[in-house]
Design a protein around this motif. Structure first.
Motif, PDB file in Angstrom:
ATOM      1  N   ALA A   3       5.982   6.347   3.649  1.00 17.68           N
ATOM      2  CA  ALA A   3       6.880   5.864   3.021  1.00 17.68           C
ATOM      3  C   ALA A   3       8.436   5.354   3.096  1.00 17.68           C
ATOM      4  O   ALA A   3       8.894   3.858   3.234  1.00 17.68           O
ATOM      5  CB  ALA A   3       7.100   6.093   1.810  1.00 17.68           C
ATOM      6  N   ASP A   4       8.753   6.491   4.290  1.00 17.10           N
ATOM      7  CA  ASP A   4       9.893   6.250   4.520  1.00 17.10           C
ATOM      8  C   ASP A   4      10.137   5.066   5.682  1.00 17.10           C
ATOM      9  O   ASP A   4      11.115   4.172   6.094  1.00 17.10           O
ATOM     10  CB  ASP A   4      10.745   7.358   5.730  1.00 17.10           C
ATOM     11  N   ALA A   5       9.024   5.033   6.447  1.00 25.31           N
ATOM     12  CA  ALA A   5       8.939   3.935   7.464  1.00 25.31           C
ATOM     13  C   ALA A   5       9.166   2.258   7.124  1.00 25.31           C
ATOM     14  O   ALA A   5       9.041   1.291   7.415  1.00 25.31           O
ATOM     15  CB  ALA A   5       7.884   4.080   8.028  1.00 25.31           C
ATOM     16  N   GLY A   6       8.998   2.289   5.430  1.00 24.59           N
ATOM     17  CA  GLY A   6       8.415   0.741   5.669  1.00 24.59           C
ATOM     18  C   GLY A   6       7.431   0.512   5.090  1.00 24.59           C
ATOM     19  O   GLY A   6       6.691  -0.658   4.906  1.00 24.59           O
ATOM     20  N   ALA A   7       6.517   1.374   4.982  1.00 21.67           N
ATOM     21  CA  ALA A   7       4.997   1.233   4.739  1.00 21.67           C
ATOM     22  C   ALA A   7       5.255   0.841   2.668  1.00 21.67           C
ATOM     23  O   ALA A   7       5.468   1.710   2.218  1.00 21.67           O
ATOM     24  CB  ALA A   7       4.307   1.975   5.142  1.00 21.67           C
ATOM     25  N   ASP A   8       4.048   0.467   2.703  1.00 23.05           N
ATOM     26  CA  ASP A   8       3.424   0.307   0.991  1.00 23.05           C
ATOM     27  C   ASP A   8       2.480   1.334   1.104  1.00 23.05           C
ATOM     28  O   ASP A   8       0.971   1.314   1.577  1.00 23.05           O
ATOM     29  CB  ASP A   8       2.655  -1.055   0.643  1.00 23.05           C
ATOM     30  N   VAL A   9       2.756   2.717   0.306  1.00 22.45           N
ATOM     31  CA  VAL A   9       2.135   3.370   0.094  1.00 22.45           C
ATOM     32  C   VAL A   9       1.324   3.370  -1.209  1.00 22.45           C
ATOM     33  O   VAL A   9       1.904   3.172  -2.362  1.00 22.45           O
ATOM     34  CB  VAL A   9       2.685   4.893   0.653  1.00 22.45           C
ATOM     35  N   LEU A  10      -0.068   4.325  -1.064  1.00 19.89           N
ATOM     36  CA  LEU A  10      -0.943   3.606  -2.809  1.00 19.89           C
ATOM     37  C   LEU A  10      -2.223   5.333  -2.301  1.00 19.89           C
ATOM     38  O   LEU A  10      -2.804   5.427  -1.636  1.00 19.89           O
ATOM     39  CB  LEU A  10      -2.092   2.777  -3.279  1.00 19.89           C
ATOM     40  N   ALA A  11      -1.395   6.120  -3.618  1.00 22.69           N
ATOM     41  CA  ALA A  11      -1.759   7.791  -3.197  1.00 22.69           C
ATOM     42  C   ALA A  11      -3.416   7.493  -4.119  1.00 22.69           C
ATOM     43  O   ALA A  11      -2.229   7.502  -5.364  1.00 22.69           O
ATOM     44  CB  ALA A  11      -0.243   9.319  -3.315  1.00 22.69           C
ATOM     45  N   LEU A  12      -3.689   8.205  -3.844  1.00 18.00           N
ATOM     46  CA  LEU A  12      -4.882   8.087  -4.741  1.00 18.00           C
ATOM     47  C   LEU A  12      -5.578   9.623  -4.991  1.00 18.00           C
ATOM     48  O   LEU A  12      -5.212  11.191  -3.412  1.00 18.00           O
ATOM     49  CB  LEU A  12      -6.420   8.046  -4.662  1.00 18.00           C
ATOM     50  N   ASP A  13      -5.978  10.397  -6.180  1.00 24.26           N
ATOM     51  CA  ASP A  13      -6.714  12.011  -6.134  1.00 24.26           C
ATOM     52  C   ASP A  13      -7.041  12.015  -7.573  1.00 24.26           C
ATOM     53  O   ASP A  13      -7.260  11.455  -8.330  1.00 24.26           O
ATOM     54  CB  ASP A  13      -5.363  12.730  -6.283  1.00 24.26           C
ATOM     55  N   ALA A  23       4.925  11.426  -7.513  1.00 26.51           N
ATOM     56  CA  ALA A  23       5.705  10.848  -8.174  1.00 26.51           C
ATOM     57  C   ALA A  23       6.751  10.828  -8.247  1.00 26.51           C
ATOM     58  O   ALA A  23       7.895  10.482  -7.978  1.00 26.51           O
ATOM     59  CB  ALA A  23       4.855  10.017  -9.200  1.00 26.51           C
ATOM     60  N   GLU A  24       6.685  12.298  -8.633  1.00 28.62           N
ATOM     61  CA  GLU A  24       8.547  12.856  -9.707  1.00 28.62           C
ATOM     62  C   GLU A  24       8.887  12.972  -7.896  1.00 28.62           C
ATOM     63  O   GLU A  24      10.716  12.761  -7.388  1.00 28.62           O
ATOM     64  CB  GLU A  24       8.465  13.715  -8.846  1.00 28.62           C
ATOM     65  N   ALA A  25       8.848  13.443  -6.267  1.00 25.97           N
ATOM     66  CA  ALA A  25       9.383  13.764  -5.371  1.00 25.97           C
ATOM     67  C   ALA A  25       9.580  12.570  -5.448  1.00 25.97           C
ATOM     68  O   ALA A  25      10.959  12.382  -4.050  1.00 25.97           O
ATOM     69  CB  ALA A  25       8.338  14.042  -4.851  1.00 25.97           C
ATOM     70  N   ALA A  26       8.706  11.178  -4.557  1.00 24.71           N
ATOM     71  CA  ALA A  26       8.974  10.298  -3.847  1.00 24.71           C
ATOM     72  C   ALA A  26      10.332   9.311  -4.977  1.00 24.71           C
ATOM     73  O   ALA A  26      11.033   8.630  -4.210  1.00 24.71           O
ATOM     74  CB  ALA A  26       7.621   9.093  -4.419  1.00 24.71           C
ATOM     75  N   ALA A  27       9.760   9.396  -6.237  1.00 23.52           N
ATOM     76  CA  ALA A  27      10.991   9.202  -6.762  1.00 23.52           C
ATOM     77  C   ALA A  27      12.598   9.665  -7.032  1.00 23.52           C
ATOM     78  O   ALA A  27      13.983   8.840  -6.419  1.00 23.52           O
ATOM     79  CB  ALA A  27      11.335   8.558  -8.534  1.00 23.52           C
ATOM     80  N   PRO A  32       8.973   3.473  -2.572  1.00 22.14           N
ATOM     81  CA  PRO A  32       8.289   2.678  -3.425  1.00 22.14           C
ATOM     82  C   PRO A  32       6.605   3.511  -3.383  1.00 22.14           C
ATOM     83  O   PRO A  32       5.621   2.952  -3.015  1.00 22.14           O
ATOM     84  CB  PRO A  32       8.516   1.726  -2.960  1.00 22.14           C
ATOM     85  N   VAL A  33       5.799   4.761  -3.597  1.00 23.07           N
ATOM     86  CA  VAL A  33       4.880   5.645  -3.854  1.00 23.07           C
ATOM     87  C   VAL A  33       3.910   5.120  -4.920  1.00 23.07           C
ATOM     88  O   VAL A  33       4.790   5.700  -5.965  1.00 23.07           O
ATOM     89  CB  VAL A  33       4.650   6.863  -3.125  1.00 23.07           C
ATOM     90  N   ARG A  34       3.059   4.119  -4.611  1.00 27.91           N
ATOM     91  CA  ARG A  34       1.835   3.908  -6.214  1.00 27.91           C
ATOM     92  C   ARG A  34       1.029   5.518  -5.844  1.00 27.91           C
ATOM     93  O   ARG A  34       0.666   5.699  -4.773  1.00 27.91           O
ATOM     94  CB  ARG A  34       1.613   2.347  -6.148  1.00 27.91           C
TER      95      ARG A  34
END
Length: 361
Positions: A3-13, A23-27, A32-34
């Protein structure tokens, strides 16, 4: 990092609290981590959706071969799959380690994992054994703390604690036996050359299949062998005789899988494989072989044995049969007798190969 590099990241669990923490840490960092609460075994995304799939642990839970098969379609052209897999680190692991992992689906060696990846249609770009500190600093240490504070009055918790404690204890006592290894994989690129079409043989192909075998070999033995196997109901399996055809429908190559026995258990023998002389070294044989192996996999078959060139068949995932505890009933150079598990997560039989009667051995 992505995400730092500008990638569109989708995280699943499958555990929503983990995703909420991410999501809290990314915000907090403005990234912009989905997130999606979903299993890696249930990805509804269209083909070629991702440039990178990163899976830690999920491939083992799904089954390494099955996970790679499911995820391959999701990778965009040039995309990569980064995956971790638990595997044996020594040739003779301890009895305690073997017993533990046998209860959890078993492990393979690094060579077996590489072979499984290639069979699934990937090139292996990097093999990265994870350092032991990853087990304890990032996983077992925090897990042990949670085990110590677990509420044993909750249903199922005592059993979960016992299993987890046994796993941590095994890792402390036998750290040299097994490891997690990271793999960087990319879907195998099609080789340049004629656009062969591989398909199952139909009745009208029989004389043309015989003609291919007659031109590929100096005598009629292989062509006669195919005819004899076709007439043997104990050997012939409909749908496992495959041909490679050119754009104009001409049959250039043929590969045949028939029923054999290994240690009294059913297996498949790959033989003969034939290509017209003018089409050799142009991919026709590989196309027919891959088609036959894929068809066998779809039928639920697993073990395939082949007696052939040691520098050719490994490209399909074959490795020396001796490594599986498999041998021929006659003298043969060890490097030329090879075996392939179409689903490496399943056990394979050991023992002596018994070929169909038509082989005469």
């Amino acid at each position: 990092m992505l995400a730092d590099a500008g990638a569109d990241v989708l995280a699943l669990d499958v555990h929503r609290p983990f995703l909420d923490r991410l999501a809290e840490a990314a915000a907090a960092r403005g990234l912009p981590v989905r997130t999606t609460c979903r299993s890696m075994a249930d990805l509804p995304h269209p083909d070629a959706s991702f440039d990178l799939l990163w899976a830690e642990g999920s491939a083992y839970l799904i089954g390494f071969a099955e996970a790679l098969r499911q995820w391959r379609r999701l990778l965009a052209p040039g995309g990569a799959l980064v995956v971790t897999e638990a595997e044996w680190a020594v040739a003779e692991p301890s009895a305690a380690a073997r017993e533990f992992w046998a209860q959890h689906g078993g492990l393979r060696t690094a060579a077996g994992t590489v072979a499984a990846a290639r069979t699934a249609g990937y090139d292996v770009e990097a093999v990265l054994p994870l350092p032991d500190r990853d087990w304890f600093d990032e996983y077992y240490g925090p897990l042990a703390e949670r085990v110590g504070s677990a509420d044993l009055d909750r249903p199922g918790m005592p059993e979960a604690v016992a299993r987890t404690s046994a796993e941590i204890r095994l890792r402390r006592e036998h750290p040299e036996d097994y490891r997690y290894t990271g793999y960087v994989l990319r879907p195998t690129s099609p080789r340049p050359g004629p656009p062969w079409t591989a398909r199952a043989e139909v009745d009208a192909d029989r004389p043309r299949v015989r003609a291919v075998n007659l031109t590929a070999f100096p005598g009629a033995a292989e062509a006669d062998l195919v005819d004899a196997l076709r007439a043997d109901p104990d050997a012939w399996i409909p749908g496992l005789s495959w041909v490679a055809t050119s754009a104009d429908g001409r049959i250039a190559g043929h590969a045949l899988l028939t029923r054999c026995q290994v240690g009294g258990a059913p297996a498949l023998a790959l033989a003969p494989c034939a290509v017209r002389p003018e089409d050799q070294r142009r991919g026709a044989g590989s196309a027919a072989i891959r088609g036959a192996l894929d068809a066998a996999r779809q039928l639920g078959e697993n073990l395939v044995v082949v007696l052939g060139h040691a520098d050719y068949y490994p490209r399909f995932g074959f490795t020396p049969a001796a490594g599986f505890g498999i041998r021929a009933g006659f003298e043969v150079p060890a490097e030329n007798l090879m075996a392939l598990a179409l689903d490496p997560s399943r056990p394979v039989p050991t023992g002596t190969i018994r070929y169909p009667a038509a082989f005469g051995v």
